[in-house]
Design a protein around this motif. Structure first.
Motif, mmCIF file in Angstrom:
data_model
loop_
_atom_site.group_PDB
_atom_site.id
_atom_site.type_symbol
_atom_site.label_atom_id
_atom_site.label_comp_id
_atom_site.label_asym_id
_atom_site.label_seq_id
_atom_site.Cartn_x
_atom_site.Cartn_y
_atom_site.Cartn_z
ATOM 1 N N VAL A 92 135.300 53.231 6.901
ATOM 2 C CA VAL A 92 135.322 53.205 8.238
ATOM 3 C C VAL A 92 134.287 54.219 9.076
ATOM 4 O O VAL A 92 134.086 55.099 8.315
ATOM 5 C CB VAL A 92 136.387 53.569 8.923
ATOM 6 N N THR A 93 133.317 53.871 10.012
ATOM 7 C CA THR A 93 132.304 54.478 10.693
ATOM 8 C C THR A 93 130.825 54.203 9.724
ATOM 9 O O THR A 93 129.966 54.615 10.413
ATOM 10 C CB THR A 93 132.372 56.027 10.792
ATOM 11 N N GLU A 94 131.148 53.825 8.571
ATOM 12 C CA GLU A 94 129.804 53.535 8.076
ATOM 13 C C GLU A 94 128.991 52.277 8.311
ATOM 14 O O GLU A 94 129.735 51.139 8.799
ATOM 15 C CB GLU A 94 130.032 53.191 6.542
ATOM 16 N N PRO A 95 127.656 52.394 8.697
ATOM 17 C CA PRO A 95 126.939 51.133 9.337
ATOM 18 C C PRO A 95 126.362 50.209 8.359
ATOM 19 O O PRO A 95 126.499 48.911 8.682
ATOM 20 C CB PRO A 95 126.100 51.889 10.070
ATOM 21 N N MET A 96 126.208 50.455 7.176
ATOM 22 C CA MET A 96 125.717 49.689 6.282
ATOM 23 C C MET A 96 126.440 49.251 5.348
ATOM 24 O O MET A 96 126.775 49.720 4.219
ATOM 25 C CB MET A 96 124.604 50.344 5.690
ATOM 26 N N ALA A 97 126.706 47.845 5.206
ATOM 27 C CA ALA A 97 127.272 46.920 4.398
ATOM 28 C C ALA A 97 126.447 46.418 3.125
ATOM 29 O O ALA A 97 126.970 46.020 2.084
ATOM 30 C CB ALA A 97 128.172 45.743 5.042
ATOM 31 N N GLY A 98 125.241 46.441 3.300
ATOM 32 C CA GLY A 98 124.257 45.649 2.269
ATOM 33 C C GLY A 98 124.548 46.210 0.795
ATOM 34 O O GLY A 98 124.668 45.284 0.053
ATOM 35 N N PRO A 99 124.310 47.401 0.591
ATOM 36 C CA PRO A 99 124.485 47.952 -0.632
ATOM 37 C C PRO A 99 125.920 47.668 -1.297
ATOM 38 O O PRO A 99 125.601 47.330 -2.423
ATOM 39 C CB PRO A 99 124.700 49.467 -0.584
ATOM 40 N N ILE A 100 127.071 47.403 -0.716
ATOM 41 C CA ILE A 100 128.121 46.995 -1.265
ATOM 42 C C ILE A 100 128.109 45.530 -1.671
ATOM 43 O O ILE A 100 128.521 45.234 -2.620
ATOM 44 C CB ILE A 100 129.389 47.449 -0.366
#
Lengths: 121, 276
Positions: free
Chosen positions: B135-143
């Motif tokens: 939660v609050t993390e903006p970047m989904a790409g790496p996952i």
């Protein structure tokens, strides 16, 4: 001392911009030479971190005072780290702001506005 | 083979389609909707193993820093700024490593910053993977990239995020077929068109599933017919489905829906066969 005003155009007769990070120009007034210099804000079109980029431009230009409408939390953090004072603009003209500042009419900004507010204005 | 399930609009039934199809043909399921993964609610995998996902962010050694600002200038994400020292805005950092590469005095070292987790488990003998962004993390790409890196060429059904952003483009890379789930509403149609544009641009063969179908003749099916888009299935607007969904049950538990998904699957197989 240098005073920076966020501006919509590169003219002192134009309107000051209430946005800090995504305004197109900065009017930088030098109180020794009594002259304005206009600097384009390369951060205005940044995909992210416009306020940070903009604050970096202000820091690099040796500015002591920023006059704008409101700033996001990241920009305010950078300016405070650079010991730059921030004031809220009055009215809407670029050229009026330095006068207001010298008369002590401007209120200082010490809290950030909402982030990403400059987008889509 | 990889089959991606996507939709321009959220809440159209991607997870319903992907979990039921994956379970029906007993293949690997992977939930790439890392902002709101919910596939595990329906598949209920056991023995879940969780692994943290981190990205490398720069840390500046002030003793070595010569204040040349090269790291600030190279950063395309405006994550670094220099006042009397270098300041990092870690949530803007994509972990690309450019700052470290340009630093002339090697003052930058990288530290891992956790941004989420990947869970793996088994639903009977079916492999299930799911990513979750903190939660609050903006970047989904790496996952998403990490999730995609964990699968091999065994058949996999990929449950995507809604929309057509990077978070959808990433899971779509290298897939063999795309299922576009939509619903017969104006919003559904509008966003379906965007999703169609995306898969056409990426040259991925695709078919459409219309969920919550109440009448055969609607704007969405007309659009598909006019545009020569293959409708591979429809799911009825049905109270029983809503009840099963709300209980976290797979629809294929019920014979009539099992038949529906079997038909959809044979349409998909046919479509894939034609596109090979």
């Amino acid at each position: 001392m240098k005073i920076c005003i966020s501006s919509t155009v590169d003219s002192i007769n134009g309107l000051a911009d209430g946005r800090f990070g995504r305004c197109p120009f900065y009017a930088i007034y030098d109180d020794e030479t009594k002259e304005y210099e206009f600097v384009e804000n390369e951060g205005a079109k940044a995909a992210q971190g416009a306020g940070i980029k903009a604050a970096q431009i202000v820091v690099d230009n040796g500015v002591d005072v920023v006059i704008t409408g409101s700033l996001g939390p990241n920009a305010i953090r950078v300016l405070q780290a650079g010991n730059i004072k921030i004031y809220k603009m009055l009215g809407d003209k670029v050229k009026e702001q330095v006068g207001y500042y010298n008369e002590g009419k401007l209120i200082s900004i010490d809290k950030p506005g909402a982030s990403h507010m400059g987008i889509g204005k | 083979m990889q089959i991606a399930v996507l939709s321009g609009k959220g809440g159209t039934g991607k997870t319903t389609v992907s979990t039921n199809l994956a379970k029906l043909i007993n293949v690997r399921y992977i939930d790439c909707d890392v902002e709101e993964p919910n596939g595990f609610i329906f598949l209920k995998p056991q023995d879940i193993k969780s692994k943290e996902v981190s990205i490398p962010v720069p840390y500046v050694d002030e003793d070595k820093c010569i204040h040349c600002k090269k790291c600030v200038d190279i950063c395309q994400f405006n994550a670094l700024v220099h006042t009397d020292r270098v300041i990092l805005f870690e949530k803007l950092c994509h972990g690309c490593g450019a700052c470290r590469a340009v630093c002339p005095t090697m003052a930058i070292v990288e530290k891992d910053r956790p941004i989420g987790k990947i869970e793996t488990g088994y639903s009977d003998d079916m492999e299930c993977l799911s990513g979750t962004l903190n939660v609050t993390e903006p970047m989904a790409g790496p996952i998403i990239s990490k999730l995609k890196g964990m699968i091999d060429d065994k058949t996999t059904i990929i449950d995507c995020s809604p929309g057509s952003s990077c978070n959808v483009v990433k899971p779509l890379l290298g897939v063999d077929y795309a299922i576009l789930v939509t619903e017969p509403t104006e919003f559904g149609l509008h966003d379906l068109k965007i999703a169609v544009e995306l898969v056409r641009k990426m040259k991925i063969p695709f078919g459409v599933i219309i969920n919550r179908m109440s009448q055969e003749d609607n704007a969405t099916s007309k659009y598909c017919k006019d545009d020569n888009i293959n409708i591979i299935g429809t799911i009825p607007f049905d109270r029983d489905i809503a009840v099963m969904y709300s209980k976290g049950e797979l629809l294929i538990k019920d014979e009539k829906y099992k038949k529906m998904f079997t038909d959809i699957m044979s349409n998909i197989e046919e479509a894939i066969g034609c596109s090979l």
